[in-house]
Design a protein around this motif. Structure first.
Motif, PDB file in Angstrom:
ATOM      1  N   LEU A  22       0.836  -1.188   0.000  1.00 19.26           N
ATOM      2  CA  LEU A  22       0.000   0.000   0.000  1.00 19.26           C
ATOM      3  C   LEU A  22       0.875   1.244   0.000  1.00 19.26           C
ATOM      4  N   ILE A  23       0.389   2.284  -0.663  1.00 16.02           N
ATOM      5  CA  ILE A  23       1.088   3.567  -0.708  1.00 16.02           C
ATOM      6  C   ILE A  23       0.201   4.591  -0.025  1.00 16.02           C
ATOM      7  N   PRO A  24       0.615   5.106   1.127  1.00 22.87           N
ATOM      8  CA  PRO A  24      -0.238   6.060   1.850  1.00 22.87           C
ATOM      9  C   PRO A  24      -0.309   7.400   1.123  1.00 22.87           C
ATOM     10  N   THR A  25      -1.393   8.113   1.357  1.00 18.47           N
ATOM     11  CA  THR A  25      -1.568   9.459   0.827  1.00 18.47           C
ATOM     12  C   THR A  25      -1.789  10.399   2.009  1.00 18.47           C
ATOM     13  N   LEU A  26      -2.226  11.609   1.727  1.00 16.75           N
ATOM     14  CA  LEU A  26      -2.467  12.578   2.798  1.00 16.75           C
ATOM     15  C   LEU A  26      -3.814  12.369   3.490  1.00 16.75           C
ATOM     16  N   ALA A  27      -4.570  11.370   3.069  1.00 22.07           N
ATOM     17  CA  ALA A  27      -5.901  11.151   3.643  1.00 22.07           C
ATOM     18  C   ALA A  27      -6.043   9.717   4.120  1.00 22.07           C
ATOM     19  N   TYR A  28      -6.613   9.523   5.310  1.00 23.69           N
ATOM     20  CA  TYR A  28      -6.924   8.182   5.775  1.00 23.69           C
ATOM     21  C   TYR A  28      -7.925   7.537   4.826  1.00 23.69           C
ATOM     22  N   GLY A  29      -7.725   6.259   4.548  1.00 24.17           N
ATOM     23  CA  GLY A  29      -8.667   5.524   3.716  1.00 24.17           C
ATOM     24  C   GLY A  29      -8.458   5.707   2.231  1.00 24.17           C
TER      25      GLY A  29
END
Length: 306
Positions: A22-29
Motif C-alpha cells: 500500500l502507498i499512503p496518501t495525505l488522507a486516511y482511507g
C-alpha cells in the motif's frame, strides 16, 4: 494485553505500507497500490472474467463508467435517502479574480478556503452498477450480463486498510425477470465462493444488510436481511472477526422501477448483481499467504497469472 481488532487491522496496514503493498496518501482511507498489489488485483479481474465467459449468458457485455456522475444519480437510485452518511459531492471554484484572491488568502491563513467553492452538480459514484441503470433507462432487457469494473467512494475514512474511502469493485449485473436476476445472484455467490476458496481463502456465506441511515434505515436493514436480498462472502482474516470481501445482491424491481426498465415479458425488470471487493480480496490473500509474493503457493500464483 491482546490487541483489539482495530489495533490488529491498523498494525497490518502499517506492515503493508512498509513492504510496499500500500502507498499512503495525505488522507486516511485513500491508498495507492504498489506493483505487487496491483498485479494481484489485475489477476483477480482476469480470473473472474474467465469464469464469466464460461457461463451461459445470452450476452456478456463489458462496460466501463467513470467514477464521477451527475449528483442526480444519487437521488434517482435513492442513495440520498438511504446512505447520506456515505455520499461525496464535488465542489468547484466558479468565482472571478477578486474571489480567487479571497480563496488564496484563506488558504494561506490556514482557514477554510473550501468555503469559496460551490456545488458543481457532480457526485462521486458509490456503487459501480448505478450508472448502468441510468444507461438502460426506458429499455427492455432479457438476462444479459454486464461486467463492470470501477472506482467507488464511501465516506468512511479510517486507518483500517480494509475500510477504504476509494476502492475498486468488479461487478456482474443481470437485469430481467425475477428468476433471471435472483438466479444470477445465487449462481455468482456459488461461483465466487469456489473461486476464492481455490485461492486459499476460507469463505463463509451469510445473509447481510447494507448500512441504511437513521431509524427508518434500521427497518430497511431488518427487512433486507429477513428477505435475504443481500449475502456477503466473509473471510476470517483475523481470528474471530470475519471480513466481507464480496457480496451478492438482489434488488428486486427497485432500479427497474426507478429507471423504467422492462423485462422481456413486459414486467418491471428485476436486477441482481455480484461484486468482488478487489482491494479487500488482495489484502485477504496477503494476510493468508504472506507479504512475499514470490513465496505464495504455486497454484495461487498460476491462477492469478503472477
Amino acid at each position: 494485553m491482546t490487541p483489539t481488532i482495530e489495533e490488529q487491522r491498523i498494525a497490518f496496514g502499517k506492515e503493508l505500507i512498509a513492504h510496499g503493498w500500500l502507498i499512503p496518501t495525505l488522507a486516511y482511507g485513500v491508498n495507492g497500490l504498489g506493483g505487487q498489489a496491483e498485479a494481484v488485483v489485475e489477476g483477480l479481474q482476469a480470473l473472474s472474467s474467465k469464469i464469466a465467459r464460461q457461463q451461459e449468458y445470452a450476452q456478456l457485455n463489458t462496460l466501463r463508467f467513470p467514477p464521477v456522475n451527475s449528483q442526480n444519480l444519487l437521488r434517482r437510485t435513492d442513495y440520498v435517502a438511504s446512505f447520506p452518511q456515505l455520499m461525496g459531492l464535488v465542489s468547484t471554484f466558479a468565482g472571478e479574480s477578486k474571489d480567487h484572491g479571497k480563496l488564496l488568502a484563506a488558504a494561506e491563513a490556514g482557514d477554510a478556503w473550501e468555503k469559496q467553492l460551490e456545488p458543481s452538480g457532480f457526485a462521486l459514484i458509490p456503487a459501480v452498477c448505478h450508472p448502468l441503470y441510468a444507461h438502460l433507462e426506458g429499455k427492455t432487457v432479457d438476462g444479459e450480463c454486464y461486467q463492470l469494473t470501477g472506482e467507488c467512494f464511501r465516506n468512511e475514512p479510517s486507518e483500517d486498510p480494509f475500510r477504504m474511502v476509494a476502492f475498486r469493485m468488479r461487478e456482474y449485473v443481470v437485469l430481467g425477470t425475477e428468476e433471471q436476476a435472483k438466479g444470477h445472484r445465487d449462481r455468482w455467490i456459488e461461483l465466487a465462493q469456489q473461486m476464492l476458496e481455490s485461492l486459499g481463502l476460507a469463505i463463509v456465506s451469510e445473509s447481510a444488510n447494507d448500512p441504511f441511515f437513521g431509524r427508518a434505515g434500521r427497518l430497511l436493514a431488518s427487512g433486507q436481511r429477513e428477505a435475504k436480498l443481500k449475502f456477503e462472502l466473509l473471510a476470517e482474516i483475523f481470528p474471530g472477526h470475519p471480513t466481507a470481501i464480496a457480496s451478492g445482491n438482489w434488488h428486486q424491481d427497485h432500479f427497474g422501477a426507478n429507471f423504467s426498465i422492462s423485462a422481456a415479458d413486459g414486467s418491471v425488470a428485476h436486477s441482481g448483481c455480484f461484486g468482488f471487493g478487489l482491494e479487500r480480496i488482495m489484502l485477504a490473500l496477503v494476510a493468508r499467504h504472506g507479504l512475499d509474493l514470490a513465496s505464495w503457493p504455486h497454484d495461487v500464483r498460476s491462477a492469478l497469472s503472477l
